[in-house]
Design a protein around this motif. Structure first.
Motif, PDB file in Angstrom:
ATOM      1  N   ASP A 127       6.381  20.148  96.353  1.00 30.76           N
ATOM      2  CA  ASP A 127       7.486  19.449  97.002  1.00 30.76           C
ATOM      3  C   ASP A 127       8.408  20.386  97.762  1.00 30.76           C
ATOM      4  OD1 ASP A 127       6.686  16.949  96.193  1.00 30.76           O
ATOM      5  OD2 ASP A 127       8.645  16.403  95.382  1.00 30.76           O
ATOM      6  N   SER A 169       2.351  11.166 100.175  1.00 28.47           N
ATOM      7  CA  SER A 169       1.832  10.784  98.862  1.00 28.47           C
ATOM      8  C   SER A 169       0.339  11.075  98.771  1.00 28.47           C
ATOM      9  CB  SER A 169       2.076   9.295  98.607  1.00 28.47           C
ATOM     10  OG  SER A 169       1.220   8.511  99.425  1.00 28.47           O
ATOM     11  N   ARG A 227       8.366  10.014 102.480  1.00 28.94           N
ATOM     12  CA  ARG A 227       7.890  10.029 101.101  1.00 28.94           C
ATOM     13  C   ARG A 227       6.495   9.412 100.992  1.00 28.94           C
ATOM     14  NH1 ARG A 227      10.390   6.494  96.178  1.00 28.94           N
ATOM     15  NH2 ARG A 227       9.210   7.395  94.464  1.00 28.94           N
ATOM     16  N   GLN A 282       5.873  13.385  94.240  1.00 30.22           N
ATOM     17  CA  GLN A 282       5.585  12.695  92.987  1.00 30.22           C
ATOM     18  C   GLN A 282       5.765  13.644  91.790  1.00 30.22           C
ATOM     19  OE1 GLN A 282       1.880  10.921  95.455  1.00 30.22           O
ATOM     20  NE2 GLN A 282       1.670  10.638  93.244  1.00 30.22           N
ATOM     21  N   ALA A 284       8.254   1.729  93.310  1.00 31.18           N
ATOM     22  CA  ALA A 284       8.210   3.098  92.789  1.00 31.18           C
ATOM     23  C   ALA A 284       9.631   3.590  92.530  1.00 31.18           C
ATOM     24  CB  ALA A 284       7.519   4.016  93.792  1.00 31.18           C
ATOM     25  N   TRP A 330       4.892   0.505  97.812  1.00 33.57           N
ATOM     26  CA  TRP A 330       5.874   1.512  97.392  1.00 33.57           C
ATOM     27  C   TRP A 330       7.208   0.899  96.973  1.00 33.57           C
ATOM     28  CZ3 TRP A 330       5.526   6.831  96.978  1.00 33.57           C
ATOM     29  CH2 TRP A 330       4.259   7.358  97.282  1.00 33.57           C
ATOM     30  N   ARG A 379       6.770  19.187  90.819  1.00 30.74           N
ATOM     31  CA  ARG A 379       6.612  18.032  91.712  1.00 30.74           C
ATOM     32  C   ARG A 379       5.621  18.381  92.814  1.00 30.74           C
ATOM     33  NH1 ARG A 379       9.957  13.950  90.641  1.00 30.74           N
ATOM     34  NH2 ARG A 379       9.276  12.899  92.552  1.00 30.74           N
ATOM     35  N   PRO A 422      12.748   9.450  93.202  1.00 30.75           N
ATOM     36  CA  PRO A 422      12.476  10.767  92.618  1.00 30.75           C
ATOM     37  C   PRO A 422      13.631  11.265  91.758  1.00 30.75           C
ATOM     38  CG  PRO A 422      11.863  10.725  94.931  1.00 30.75           C
ATOM     39  CD  PRO A 422      12.583   9.442  94.659  1.00 30.75           C
ATOM     40  N   GLU A 429      12.494   7.181  86.565  1.00 30.99           N
ATOM     41  CA  GLU A 429      11.312   8.023  86.693  1.00 30.99           C
ATOM     42  C   GLU A 429      11.200   8.981  85.518  1.00 30.99           C
ATOM     43  OE1 GLU A 429       9.716  10.289  90.489  1.00 30.99           O
ATOM     44  OE2 GLU A 429      10.841  11.697  89.237  1.00 30.99           O
ATOM     45  N   THR A 469       1.317   8.919  89.816  1.00 32.72           N
ATOM     46  CA  THR A 469       1.817   7.918  90.767  1.00 32.72           C
ATOM     47  C   THR A 469       2.415   6.791  89.939  1.00 32.72           C
ATOM     48  OG1 THR A 469       0.091   8.461  92.371  1.00 32.72           O
ATOM     49  CG2 THR A 469       1.225   6.361  92.652  1.00 32.72           C
TER      50      THR A 469
END
Length: 339
Positions: free
Chosen positions: A123, A146, A142, A286, A209, A206, A282, A212, A217, A310
């Protein structure tokens, strides 16, 4: 960069001033590397293509007429270098990967016709890229980095792949892409239509999700890490969505659903009581882990690979397992550790 300063740098670079050339292209270095990574799927190949691009730009700066921006000119060079690399690879195909001989793998849910030559990308390198996209871009940054998007890209023909990246990810106009590829706007539009159609059934949604590093998360990620380190397969399976996938690039073997993934974890990953230690990182926007296997004879931990998660809501919709231990160095992890 102020226009006057830009023109001064350009004039100096055309005259052979290396420092001026570096100042001219440096703002685009990281995003060009990410561009090459999207097309090629390999961090090392992307670095190689970046170097080739900058060398070609330096050699060709005298012929740069300024009709397009420096950024567009560099993207043209980088894109065509990547296409050349893909053509060369097609002529000299890589060895087809084989599973480790000492580990019999259960029958997969799906076998891809070709390997997926995809590696995870840290990342911090994406964040340093300063992603820029024109008004015609269709994908958020983003989503466009992925693993699901990049894995789907790798299954497109090279020309469709680059057209989709240039148009839908970076937002270049059809006329700009046609000029980059020395083709017509109609050819670009046709390639883009086919690429979008091929990708339409491959990409997950998405909307659900978690953000981040959000508490939502972190709850899922922390629960997964505890279960994985404890060897608790049932706790891992409880985190999966009903249609979750487990994949292992470049192997073309894919496992879908809690039952298939449970069998794989029981018979391969956790076989013979194996235990692991996970270190968070990361990749590709993700949550991910560098993971190490415990040696029952010594306190040393041995590198085993990288796992990328994911997420969909409070569940895991895909586990992507990379067994190439050389990848760990890109995330700052050593080959062995003493906890």
């Amino acid at each position: 960069m102020h226009p006057t300063h830009h023109q001064e740098l350009l004039a100096l670079a055309r005259g052979g001033d290396g420092e001026a050339f570096r100042a001219l292209v440096e703002p685009f270095r990281r995003e060009l590397q990410v561009h090459c990574y999207r097309i090629l799927g390999s961090v090392q190949d992307a670095e190689d293509m970046l170097q080739e691009t900058l060398l070609a730009a330096w050699r060709g700066i005298g012929g740069y007429e300024g009709r397009a921006s420096v950024r567009t000119w560099l993207y043209r060079i980088a894109t065509n270098r990547c296409l050349n690399a893909l053509r060369a690879e097609a002529r000299r195909p890589r060895d087809h990967p084989s599973p480790r001989g000492d580990v019999p793998l259960p029958e997969p849910s799906r076998r891809r016709p070709e390997p997926s030559w995809l590696e995870p990308y840290p990342d911090e390198l994406f964040e340093a890229a300063g992603q820029l996209a024109g008004p015609e871009a269709r994908y958020e940054v983003r989503e466009s980095v992925s693993l699901a998007f990049l894995a789907a890209l790798q299954h497109l023909p090279p020309r469709q792949r680059v057209v989709l990246v240039l148009r839908d990810v970076l937002g270049f106009r059809a006329a700009e892409v046609a000029e980059m590829l020395d083709t017509t706007e109609n050819a670009v539009t046709s390639a883009l239509t086919r690429a979008r159609s091929a990708l339409s059934g491959e990409l997950p949604g998405w909307a659900d999700a978690p953000l981040p590093d959000s508490p939502r998360e972190r709850r899922v990620v922390d629960t997964f890490a505890r279960a994985f380190e404890a060897g608790d397969v049932e706790a891992i399976v409880a985190l999966l969505t009903g249609d979750a996938w487990l994949t292992m690039p470049p192997l073309p073997l894919e496992y879908q659903g809690p039952d298939a993934i449970r069998t794989f974890l029981d018979t391969v990953v956790m076989r013979d009581g194996r235990r692991y230690v996970l270190y968070p990182t990361r990749a590709n926007g993700q949550p991910a882990f560098g993971y190490y296997v415990r040696d029952p004879r010594t306190p040393v931990l041995h590198a085993h690979g990288v796992i990328v998660l994911t997420l969909s809501g409070d569940r895991i919709s895909a586990l992507t397992r990379f067994s190439d231990t050389a990848l760990l160095a890109r995330f700052g992890f050593p080959r062995t550790l003493r906890p």
